[in-house]
Design a protein around this motif. Structure first.
Motif, PDB file in Angstrom:
ATOM      1  N   VAL A 112       6.255  37.530  10.599  1.00  0.00           N
ATOM      2  CA  VAL A 112       7.233  38.384   9.924  1.00  0.00           C
ATOM      3  C   VAL A 112       6.610  39.726   9.564  1.00  0.00           C
ATOM      4  CG1 VAL A 112       8.614  38.652   7.825  1.00  0.00           C
ATOM      5  CG2 VAL A 112       8.626  36.480   9.058  1.00  0.00           C
ATOM      6  N   SER A 113       5.376  39.691   9.074  1.00  0.00           N
ATOM      7  CA  SER A 113       4.689  40.937   8.709  1.00  0.00           C
ATOM      8  C   SER A 113       4.488  41.831   9.929  1.00  0.00           C
ATOM      9  CB  SER A 113       3.343  40.605   8.068  1.00  0.00           C
ATOM     10  OG  SER A 113       2.650  41.779   7.711  1.00  0.00           O
ATOM     11  N   SER A 114       4.033  41.240  11.035  1.00  0.00           N
ATOM     12  CA  SER A 114       3.805  42.021  12.266  1.00  0.00           C
ATOM     13  C   SER A 114       5.091  42.652  12.767  1.00  0.00           C
ATOM     14  CB  SER A 114       3.217  41.121  13.354  1.00  0.00           C
ATOM     15  OG  SER A 114       1.931  40.680  13.020  1.00  0.00           O
ATOM     16  N   LEU A 115       6.177  41.885  12.759  1.00  0.00           N
ATOM     17  CA  LEU A 115       7.451  42.414  13.245  1.00  0.00           C
ATOM     18  C   LEU A 115       7.962  43.533  12.346  1.00  0.00           C
ATOM     19  CD1 LEU A 115       9.771  42.305  15.251  1.00  0.00           C
ATOM     20  CD2 LEU A 115      10.848  40.563  13.818  1.00  0.00           C
ATOM     21  N   CYS A 116       7.905  43.347  11.023  1.00  0.00           N
ATOM     22  CA  CYS A 116       8.401  44.375  10.103  1.00  0.00           C
ATOM     23  C   CYS A 116       7.623  45.674  10.255  1.00  0.00           C
ATOM     24  CB  CYS A 116       8.331  43.868   8.660  1.00  0.00           C
ATOM     25  SG  CYS A 116       9.596  42.655   8.234  1.00  0.00           S
ATOM     26  N   TYR A 117       6.299  45.581  10.340  1.00  0.00           N
ATOM     27  CA  TYR A 117       5.494  46.792  10.488  1.00  0.00           C
ATOM     28  C   TYR A 117       5.759  47.470  11.822  1.00  0.00           C
ATOM     29  CZ  TYR A 117       2.756  46.956   6.233  1.00  0.00           C
ATOM     30  OH  TYR A 117       2.364  47.108   4.924  1.00  0.00           O
ATOM     31  N   PHE A 118       5.910  46.688  12.888  1.00  0.00           N
ATOM     32  CA  PHE A 118       6.207  47.282  14.188  1.00  0.00           C
ATOM     33  C   PHE A 118       7.540  48.015  14.155  1.00  0.00           C
ATOM     34  CE2 PHE A 118       7.833  47.369  18.506  1.00  0.00           C
ATOM     35  CZ  PHE A 118       6.729  47.760  19.238  1.00  0.00           C
ATOM     36  N   LEU A 119       8.550  47.383  13.567  1.00  0.00           N
ATOM     37  CA  LEU A 119       9.885  47.978  13.517  1.00  0.00           C
ATOM     38  C   LEU A 119       9.894  49.298  12.757  1.00  0.00           C
ATOM     39  CD1 LEU A 119      11.982  44.757  12.835  1.00  0.00           C
ATOM     40  CD2 LEU A 119      12.069  46.151  14.908  1.00  0.00           C
ATOM     41  N   VAL A 120       9.176  49.364  11.644  1.00  0.00           N
ATOM     42  CA  VAL A 120       9.168  50.599  10.852  1.00  0.00           C
ATOM     43  C   VAL A 120       8.245  51.637  11.475  1.00  0.00           C
ATOM     44  CG1 VAL A 120       8.612  51.616   8.615  1.00  0.00           C
ATOM     45  CG2 VAL A 120       9.794  49.425   8.731  1.00  0.00           C
ATOM     46  N   TYR A 159      10.548  49.867   0.778  1.00  0.00           N
ATOM     47  CA  TYR A 159       9.254  49.903   1.442  1.00  0.00           C
ATOM     48  C   TYR A 159       8.944  48.533   2.062  1.00  0.00           C
ATOM     49  CZ  TYR A 159       8.282  54.367  -0.829  1.00  0.00           C
ATOM     50  OH  TYR A 159       8.330  55.665  -1.230  1.00  0.00           O
ATOM     51  N   ILE A 160       8.148  48.569   3.131  1.00  0.00           N
ATOM     52  CA  ILE A 160       7.798  47.322   3.809  1.00  0.00           C
ATOM     53  C   ILE A 160       7.192  46.324   2.837  1.00  0.00           C
ATOM     54  CG2 ILE A 160       6.389  46.267   5.605  1.00  0.00           C
ATOM     55  CD1 ILE A 160       6.442  48.800   7.143  1.00  0.00           C
ATOM     56  N   ARG A 161       6.275  46.801   1.986  1.00  0.00           N
ATOM     57  CA  ARG A 161       5.582  45.851   1.108  1.00  0.00           C
ATOM     58  C   ARG A 161       6.553  45.125   0.182  1.00  0.00           C
ATOM     59  NH1 ARG A 161       4.035  50.915  -0.837  1.00  0.00           N
ATOM     60  NH2 ARG A 161       4.548  51.370  -3.016  1.00  0.00           N
ATOM     61  N   PHE A 162       7.630  45.818  -0.237  1.00  0.00           N
ATOM     62  CA  PHE A 162       8.618  45.160  -1.097  1.00  0.00           C
ATOM     63  C   PHE A 162       9.454  44.156  -0.307  1.00  0.00           C
ATOM     64  CE2 PHE A 162       8.463  49.353  -3.576  1.00  0.00           C
ATOM     65  CZ  PHE A 162       7.422  48.897  -4.355  1.00  0.00           C
ATOM     66  N   VAL A 163       9.766  44.512   0.934  1.00  0.00           N
ATOM     67  CA  VAL A 163      10.509  43.584   1.798  1.00  0.00           C
ATOM     68  C   VAL A 163       9.694  42.314   2.024  1.00  0.00           C
ATOM     69  CG1 VAL A 163      11.414  43.232   4.139  1.00  0.00           C
ATOM     70  CG2 VAL A 163      11.836  45.392   2.944  1.00  0.00           C
ATOM     71  N   ILE A 197      14.988  38.219   8.647  1.00  0.00           N
ATOM     72  CA  ILE A 197      14.934  39.540   9.283  1.00  0.00           C
ATOM     73  C   ILE A 197      16.347  40.113   9.405  1.00  0.00           C
ATOM     74  CG2 ILE A 197      14.440  40.758  11.437  1.00  0.00           C
ATOM     75  CD1 ILE A 197      11.920  40.109   9.917  1.00  0.00           C
ATOM     76  N   LYS A 198      17.302  39.283   9.830  1.00  0.00           N
ATOM     77  CA  LYS A 198      18.668  39.748  10.031  1.00  0.00           C
ATOM     78  C   LYS A 198      19.359  40.089   8.715  1.00  0.00           C
ATOM     79  CE  LYS A 198      23.238  38.202  11.627  1.00  0.00           C
ATOM     80  NZ  LYS A 198      24.034  37.081  12.175  1.00  0.00           N
TER      81      LYS A 198
END
Length: 419
Positions: free
Chosen positions: A49-57, A26-30, A12-13
């Motif tokens: 990781v998926s939940s955190l990335c989607y929440f952040l964006v 895009y999130i899906r590429f990350v 994540i960092k």
């Protein structure tokens, strides 16, 4: 319960936050990058990781507002991650992070400590999350122009639209009726541990998010992942087996495949798109679905359309649009969309209507569709086309706002060319 260990926090960092906050990826590429390079991660790690990335964006402007930080500043990231973990885990309730959470965060950001000052900042931000003083662009976490435009365009539907557009999108499946039936598909998938709710004669919604792409049913081409409201588009063209049909903006082919099912794999479908990548994906999907009545063509110039003038019985134009109906699937679009983009897309839509409509025979049907909720791309666009072309008439208009249960935002209009 969401919990992130050092390897996930390190990704994540070092790999995710800059891309997600800068809008460079895009999130899906990350996530593809994360899961592809960390195949030892388990289901819980991937889900966290998926939940955190989607929440952040999905909420990045709201997060910045409540924490009063600049998300482009890496110094703010440990606080942002801690706050987001807390919000995801407790769904907004004032639940403290555990000592183990802080210990894992400190392994990645050594200067971050569980001080009274940090805890005070987190509590204050949670309180501000529902503040009446929050501007609407922050509440909906979208660009200011988009917030104002959507309010003027959607009027009394504006609040509900944003409420649903910031929720997690459900996953829908459509049965490939050329290879199986809906009851057989449900039985097949449930044997693989996939829980489904029927939503139509051929459609299902997943009861919870699961990886359907690893199932034998998917590999055998027995279903396609397709939004619930998107599944309502192709039938509106009223095609029959034996017809000649063009899918003028086929993309990766979700609606092309549905058209083939409706034609019982008989007749001819010409699927066109200017994107080589999408054409390549479409070809893969056609092979997996065992479809043989579709010819794929990469559109490079207008000469192709001129050579096919008045040769088709039906035409589907699922035109490029703002994607406002699918923000919950592509939350990045909320931040980049501007007035210039809208005007460019409206011009592109008008140009596609003008050029592609000529491939239809007299008496032929044209189905215009978008995944947008904005009238300028939808009915206003169609009305202008019909006003300029008296040989065309509007036969049917349908529209859907995003729904928590039935699908995303779509628009469709069926036109008929007179004899």
């Amino acid at each position: 319960m969401l919990f992130l260990h050092r390897p996930q926090l390190l990704f994540i960092k070092e790999r995710a936050l800059n891309d997600l906050f800068s809008g460079e990826s895009y999130i899906r590429f990350v996530l593809e990058k994360a899961f592809g390079s960390n195949r030892n991660w388990g289901k819980r790690d991937r889900a966290a990781v998926s939940s955190l990335c989607y929440f952040l964006v999905r909420w990045k402007l709201r997060i910045g507002w409540v924490l009063e930080v600049n998300l482009s500043d890496p110094k703010s990231w440990p606080l942002v991650v801690a706050f987001s973990m807390r919000m995801i885990r407790s769904e907004g309730a004032s639940q403290e992070l555990h000592r183990a959470d802080y210990e894992e965060i400190q392994k990645v950001w050594p200067h971050f400590e569980a001080t009274k000052e940090i805890e005070s900042k987190l509590r204050s931000a949670i309180s501000r999350w529902t503040s009446d003083e929050m501007p609407t662009w922050a509440r909906h976490s979208c660009g200011q122009w988009l917030d104002e435009f959507s309010q003027s365009s959607l009027k009394d539907k504006y609040t509900k639209f944003w409420e649903i557009s910031n929720q997690e999108a459900p996953v829908f499946l459509r049965t490939n009726t050329a290879l199986t039936t809906a009851p057989e598909l449900q039985q097949n998938l449930e044997a693989s541990g996939i829980s489904l709710d029927p939503v139509s004669e051929i459609g299902f919604r997943l009861k919870r998010r699961q990886n359907v792409f690893v199932t034998p049913a998917f590999k055998a081409g027995l279903f396609e992942v397709q939004d619930g409201h998107s599944q309502l588009i192709a039938p509106l063209l009223e095609i029959k087996p034996g017809m000649r049909v063009m899918d003028g903006c086929a993309g990766a082919g979700g609606k092309t495949l549905h058209l083939s099912n409706l034609m019982k794999n008989q007749g001819k479908i010409l699927a066109c798109d200017p994107s080589k990548n999408k054409i390549a994906e479409l070809k893969l999907r056609l092979r997996r679905a065992k479809v043989d009545n579709v010819e794929v063509h990469h559109i490079e110039d207008e000469g192709f359309l001129k050579r096919h003038r008045e040769r088709f019985d039906a035409l589907l134009l699922d035109v490029p649009c703002t994607g406002s109906g699918v923000f919950r699937r592509n939350p990045e679009a909320k931040y980049s969309l501007c007035q210039e983009d809208l005007e460019r897309l409206i011009s592109t839509q008008r140009d596609i209507l003008e050029k592609y409509s000529k491939v239809l025979k007299p008496g032929g049907k044209l189905l215009y569709s978008t995944c947008s909720v904005f009238d300028k791309e939808n009915l206003a666009q169609i009305n202008e086309f019909v006003d300029d072309h008296p040989e065309w008439s509007i036969d049917l208009v349908e529209s859907w706002l995003p729904s928590p249960y039935s699908g995303d935002g779509f628009f469709a209009a069926r036109l008929i060319r007179s004899n």
